[in-house]
Structure formats: C-alpha cells, structure tokens
Design a protein around this motif. Structure first.
Motif, PDB file in Angstrom:
ATOM      1  N   HIS A   1       0.804  -1.242  -0.017  1.00 35.60           N
ATOM      2  CA  HIS A   1      -0.043  -0.066  -0.059  1.00 35.60           C
ATOM      3  C   HIS A   1       1.000   1.108   0.038  1.00 35.60           C
ATOM      4  CE1 HIS A   1      -2.768   3.028   1.780  1.00 35.60           C
ATOM      5  NE2 HIS A   1      -3.573   2.418   0.921  1.00 35.60           N
ATOM      6  N   ASP A   2       0.608   2.034  -1.057  1.00 33.42           N
ATOM      7  CA  ASP A   2       1.475   3.220  -1.189  1.00 33.42           C
ATOM      8  C   ASP A   2       3.063   3.327  -0.948  1.00 33.42           C
ATOM      9  OD1 ASP A   2      -0.917   5.567   0.590  1.00 33.42           O
ATOM     10  OD2 ASP A   2      -0.926   4.651  -1.650  1.00 33.42           O
ATOM     11  N   PRO A   3       3.529   2.135  -1.789  1.00 38.15           N
ATOM     12  CA  PRO A   3       4.926   1.945  -1.453  1.00 38.15           C
ATOM     13  C   PRO A   3       5.637   3.318  -2.342  1.00 38.15           C
ATOM     14  CG  PRO A   3       3.977   0.659  -3.385  1.00 38.15           C
ATOM     15  CD  PRO A   3       2.847   1.310  -2.940  1.00 38.15           C
ATOM     16  N   GLN A   4       7.089   3.289  -1.976  1.00 34.83           N
ATOM     17  CA  GLN A   4       7.683   4.226  -2.443  1.00 34.83           C
ATOM     18  C   GLN A   4       8.247   4.012  -3.944  1.00 34.83           C
ATOM     19  OE1 GLN A   4       8.666   7.234  -0.993  1.00 34.83           O
ATOM     20  NE2 GLN A   4       7.180   6.592   0.812  1.00 34.83           N
ATOM     21  N   ASN A   5       8.483   2.796  -4.031  1.00 38.95           N
ATOM     22  CA  ASN A   5       8.755   2.213  -5.526  1.00 38.95           C
ATOM     23  C   ASN A   5       7.792   1.396  -6.026  1.00 38.95           C
ATOM     24  OD1 ASN A   5      11.257   3.765  -5.856  1.00 38.95           O
ATOM     25  ND2 ASN A   5      11.909   2.321  -3.954  1.00 38.95           N
ATOM     26  N   VAL A   6       6.718   1.973  -6.757  1.00 44.41           N
ATOM     27  CA  VAL A   6       5.744   1.059  -7.386  1.00 44.41           C
ATOM     28  C   VAL A   6       6.274   0.146  -8.522  1.00 44.41           C
ATOM     29  CG1 VAL A   6       3.254   1.155  -8.675  1.00 44.41           C
ATOM     30  CG2 VAL A   6       4.086   2.895  -6.829  1.00 44.41           C
ATOM     31  N   SER A   7       5.960  -0.957  -8.449  1.00 46.24           N
ATOM     32  CA  SER A   7       6.775  -1.905  -9.380  1.00 46.24           C
ATOM     33  C   SER A   7       6.046  -3.447  -9.661  1.00 46.24           C
ATOM     34  CB  SER A   7       8.193  -2.217  -9.019  1.00 46.24           C
ATOM     35  OG  SER A   7       8.215  -2.653  -7.475  1.00 46.24           O
ATOM     36  N   SER A   8       4.991  -3.321  -9.373  1.00 49.15           N
ATOM     37  CA  SER A   8       4.194  -4.404  -9.284  1.00 49.15           C
ATOM     38  C   SER A   8       3.300  -4.966 -10.584  1.00 49.15           C
ATOM     39  CB  SER A   8       3.015  -4.718  -8.363  1.00 49.15           C
ATOM     40  OG  SER A   8       3.417  -4.729  -7.070  1.00 49.15           O
ATOM     41  N   GLU A   9       2.895  -6.078 -11.010  1.00 48.23           N
ATOM     42  CA  GLU A   9       2.622  -6.514 -12.178  1.00 48.23           C
ATOM     43  C   GLU A   9       0.938  -5.876 -12.172  1.00 48.23           C
ATOM     44  OE1 GLU A   9       1.164 -10.509 -13.122  1.00 48.23           O
ATOM     45  OE2 GLU A   9       1.290 -10.958 -10.815  1.00 48.23           O
ATOM     46  N   ILE A  10       0.311  -5.437 -11.077  1.00 45.94           N
ATOM     47  CA  ILE A  10      -0.926  -4.949 -11.009  1.00 45.94           C
ATOM     48  C   ILE A  10      -0.875  -3.774 -10.154  1.00 45.94           C
ATOM     49  CG2 ILE A  10      -3.061  -5.175 -10.640  1.00 45.94           C
ATOM     50  CD1 ILE A  10      -3.210  -8.026 -11.371  1.00 45.94           C
ATOM     51  N   VAL A  11      -1.457  -2.624 -10.667  1.00 49.71           N
ATOM     52  CA  VAL A  11      -1.387  -1.300  -9.836  1.00 49.71           C
ATOM     53  C   VAL A  11      -2.958  -0.779  -9.909  1.00 49.71           C
ATOM     54  CG1 VAL A  11      -0.376   0.904  -9.560  1.00 49.71           C
ATOM     55  CG2 VAL A  11       0.998  -0.919 -10.325  1.00 49.71           C
ATOM     56  N   VAL A  12      -3.440  -0.342  -8.756  1.00 54.84           N
ATOM     57  CA  VAL A  12      -4.608  -0.067  -8.774  1.00 54.84           C
ATOM     58  C   VAL A  12      -4.729   1.582  -7.875  1.00 54.84           C
ATOM     59  CG1 VAL A  12      -7.038  -0.272  -7.788  1.00 54.84           C
ATOM     60  CG2 VAL A  12      -5.833  -2.288  -8.360  1.00 54.84           C
ATOM     61  N   VAL A  13      -5.041   2.388  -8.405  1.00 50.87           N
ATOM     62  CA  VAL A  13      -5.270   3.892  -7.618  1.00 50.87           C
ATOM     63  C   VAL A  13      -6.670   4.063  -7.240  1.00 50.87           C
ATOM     64  CG1 VAL A  13      -4.766   6.308  -8.088  1.00 50.87           C
ATOM     65  CG2 VAL A  13      -3.386   4.538  -9.531  1.00 50.87           C
ATOM     66  N   ASN A  14      -6.693   4.403  -6.131  1.00 53.38           N
ATOM     67  CA  ASN A  14      -7.940   4.681  -5.514  1.00 53.38           C
ATOM     68  C   ASN A  14      -8.181   6.011  -5.485  1.00 53.38           C
ATOM     69  OD1 ASN A  14     -10.617   4.608  -4.256  1.00 53.38           O
ATOM     70  ND2 ASN A  14     -10.058   3.371  -2.587  1.00 53.38           N
TER      71      ASN A  14
END
Length: 432
Positions: free
Chosen positions: A36-49
């Motif tokens: 949740h709210d990581p400093q370095n977004v790097s996943s295969e799926i990203v969700v923005v609320n």
C-alpha cells in the motif's frame, strides 16, 4: 516488475482507505502479495483509488494516474486500474482521455476488478480487510453517501444518498478487529449523525456507539464527521458516561455568517450554531472539538470573513482545519452563484484564518503542560516515541513526543505521561 504482486495507492480520505483495505484482502485471498502506497511502485498490477472532492484532490489523482501511465509504458509496472470517487464521477471522460489505463471502476463496482482479472471474489469475506494502519487502530465506516445536499459539495453526486450499514454488521466487524489486536476505533462516514434513519427510521448513532463501547477490548472510540443540523443530543450522554468513548467530536461547521450559511444550504443559523457548541461543551466537560471551515464561498466579503475570524476567536476550537472554496461542476453553488472571490484573496483569507488558529492551538496545548495524559504510542521517530491522547486523531491532529531516553515503550500500548512542554501543535512529555 514484481510478479504475483499488487500495489494499491489510496488518495483522499479514510473512507477510501477502508475500500482499499477490503480490496487488498481480496487480492491476498487470491494469493497475491499486496503493498500500500509503496515508495517504488513496481508490481504487475497497480490500482489507484482516487479522490474527486475538490480541485486540488482531483489534480492530485490525475497526476498520479498520468505518472503511472508513464511507468506502464516504460515497462516498470504491468496492468493499471483506477477506482474511487474521481472515476465514479468522470468515468466516460477519463476513459477517453487516458486510454492507457486498463480499466476504470467507480466508487462501488470495484469488486468487479477481481473477476475481471480472472480471480475469485470471496463474498463471505467481504468485510475483511488488510489493515494499512498500525495494528492497534482502525477506521470503521458505518455508512456511504449523504442526504444533506450542501450547495458546494459534490459528494452526493458521486456517492448517492445516505446508506447505513446494519448495526449488527458493524459490531461484528469491530469484534473481528479486536480479535486482531485493534484497540482504537475511528468511526467514520460522510455524516455520522444521519446514521440509522434509512434503516431504522431514526437517528441511531448514540445506540451504535453504545453497542461498540460494550465490546470487550475496545479502548478508544473517536467520532468523525458529524453534521450540526438536527444534532442527536443523546450522543453527548454516551460520550460523557462511557470511558472508552473519547471526548472528541469532529463536526464540520463551514461558516458562521447567516447569509453565507444560507447560500451554502446548511440549514442552520449563527445563533443555532453557537447554542450547539455551548451545549456540547456543557454536557461533555473537557471535550475536544474539531471543525472544518471554508473561506471564499460566494457571498463572503470582507465583513463576513471578519465575522468568521471573530467566531474562531470566541469558539476556541481545540482542532481546526480550513480550505478555500472551489467551484464543483453540477453542484447547486456552481449553478446558482458566480465564483467571485479571486484565488489570491481566498488564499490570503485561508492563511489569515489558519494563523489565528495556530495561536489558539498553541494556547490550548500550553494549558496541558503539567497535566497527566493517557497516551497511546504509534511509532518511534528518531530520538522520540510518538503517541496521541484521546484528543488526537491519527494523521490530522497533534502528537505527543516522549524521549527514547525515558525507557522502552511499546507501540500500541497505553501509558500515563506527564506533559512537560508544548509548541504550537505538539506536546512533549515523560512516562510516569
């Protein structure tokens, strides 16, 4: 890019945070690692609320989406999904303008995301959450939507009418969270005083708080986002008599001038507001009142603004936030009034009002020096343990700093603390 992992980014209020925590739990049940709210977004799926309440919040959400679209194009992340208030309101427009997003969801249909990626949505675990807060406190959302129809507010357009959750379900959720180690509960809704009218035909917030306070293991209950019109005074009796109900009430008043209040469609007058504050303080001695005020609303000239400042001086709110009016498409204010106060004037008034509150806050905090306060520890930060009193909600209110040299303190534990010093907002103390 991290495989079998999800990054979820939450913008806006704590009500959005609860939705994100529910979504995170569903992903976990499907075998994903979630952040949740990581400093370095790097996943295969990203969700923005997203948040869509006022102009600044909308801009922040758009900028975050565009930043992640760039990360997707560069191959640093995989699929990108957007949910929440902004996409609820501007669903079609966003889809056309930002086609790089794999799919947009609204405020309430985000559960479809699970099945859209070929996974299972676990209905029997619908209220389970992956807590993003420290494990000793949590937010509990008791309703969605709002029936108040304030002239400036887009929330009813986004979320629809007020919908209370069943009392039994809320109490069951609290019991489950207690079993996970949660001690402190922030009760939230767009407007808590309307709770129960749609389900039970009457205001039931006092009864709900009483039932939550009966749950063994609940140490603190704090109430957020009350509405002043038709305030349920029976709630004050519960706050006064129940030791685990914090003497804290977040009640947004917005303004004090009668004409401005009328333009805002707040259905309350200056005199009624003053009588309400007096009664709350009389019935719950020592209560901490938090409010939110607005500057620059149509009809607020210099005379009305000075009246607002005078009100703040006299009311001496323990906690206060403020923001400048921004015209929102589709709201009654946007259709009826011209946004006539220049932006630089709004900012001047906002700065003036908050400078006044800073002086009041410094005085309020100084009066606590020499007293003993019950403090819960949230974290260690440098040479201090950082905690809060019953008068301080997480993230938005002042904190208590205790030197590490005083000895080891445990996060999530309560301590009696002698307050030794203060500044404009925070307190300093030592453990007894």
């Amino acid at each position: 890019m991290r495989r079998n992992s999800i990054d979820i980014i939450t913008l806006g209020c704590s009500k959005n945070l609860v939705d994100s925590e529910r979504l995170m739990r569903q992903f976990e049940l499907n075998g994903y690692t979630v952040r949740h709210d990581p400093q370095n977004v790097s996943s295969e799926i990203v969700v923005v609320n997203t948040c869509g309440f006022i102009a600044d919040a909308k801009e922040e959400s758009i900028n975050m989406i565009l930043e992640l679209c760039e990360a997707k194009q560069e191959g640093r992340i995989g699929q990108l999904y957007v949910m929440g208030c902004l996409s609820q309101r501007y669903f079609e427009e966003l889809g056309k303008e930002i086609p790089e997003v794999d799919k947009f969801y609204g405020k309430f249909n985000w559960t479809e995301l699970i099945s859209d990626i070929g996974k299972t949505y676990y209905d029997n675990c619908g209220q389970e959450r992956h807590l993003t807060t420290p494990k000793h406190y949590a937010y509990v959302k008791i309703a969605e939507g709002c029936d108040r129809q304030c002239a400036y507010c887009s929330i009813p357009i986004i979320t629809g009418t007020h919908k209370s959750r069943r009392m039994e379900d809320i109490v069951a959720e609290v019991e489950q969270l207690v079993s996970q180690g949660v001690k402190e509960f922030q009760i939230i809704a767009q407007e808590i005083t309307f709770y129960g009218i749609d389900l039970y035909g009457r205001q039931c917030i006092a009864e709900l708080v009483r039932r939550i306070s009966d749950v063994k293991g609940v140490e603190w209950i704090r109430l957020h986002y009350a509405y002043p019109t038709h305030f349920p005074y029976e709630l004050l009796e519960v706050m006064r008599e129940r030791k685990n109900v914090c003497k804290y009430l977040d009640i947004a008043l917005q303004h004090i001038n009668d004409k401005v209040l009328e333009n805002m469609q707040r259905h309350i007058t200056k005199q009624e507001t003053q009588e309400l504050i007096a009664r709350i303080r009389e019935e719950v001695p020592g209560i901490c009142l938090r409010t939110t005020l607005m500057v620059g609303f149509p009809g607020e000239g210099e005379t009305e603004f000075e009246e607002l400042k005078d009100f703040v001086r006299r009311a001496r709110f323990e906690r206060m936030g403020a923001f400048a009016y921004s015209e929102e498409d589709g709201t009654p204010a946007a259709e009826k009034f011209k946004d006539e106060v220049p932006e630089e004037e709004k900012e001047r008034r906002l700065s003036e009002l908050m400078a006044l509150q800073q002086e009041i806050s410094a005085d309020v905090q100084a009066q606590k020096v020499g007293t003993v306060q019950k403090v819960i520890i949230d974290r260690r930060e440098g040479d201090y343990y950082v905690g809060r009193t019953q008068y301080d909600s997480p993230e938005v209110d002042p904190e208590v700093l205790i030197p590490v040299s005083e000895g080891m303190l445990r996060k999530g534990s309560f301590y009696d603390v002698m307050i030794t010093d203060s500044d404009d907002f925070d307190l300093y103390g030592k453990k007894l």
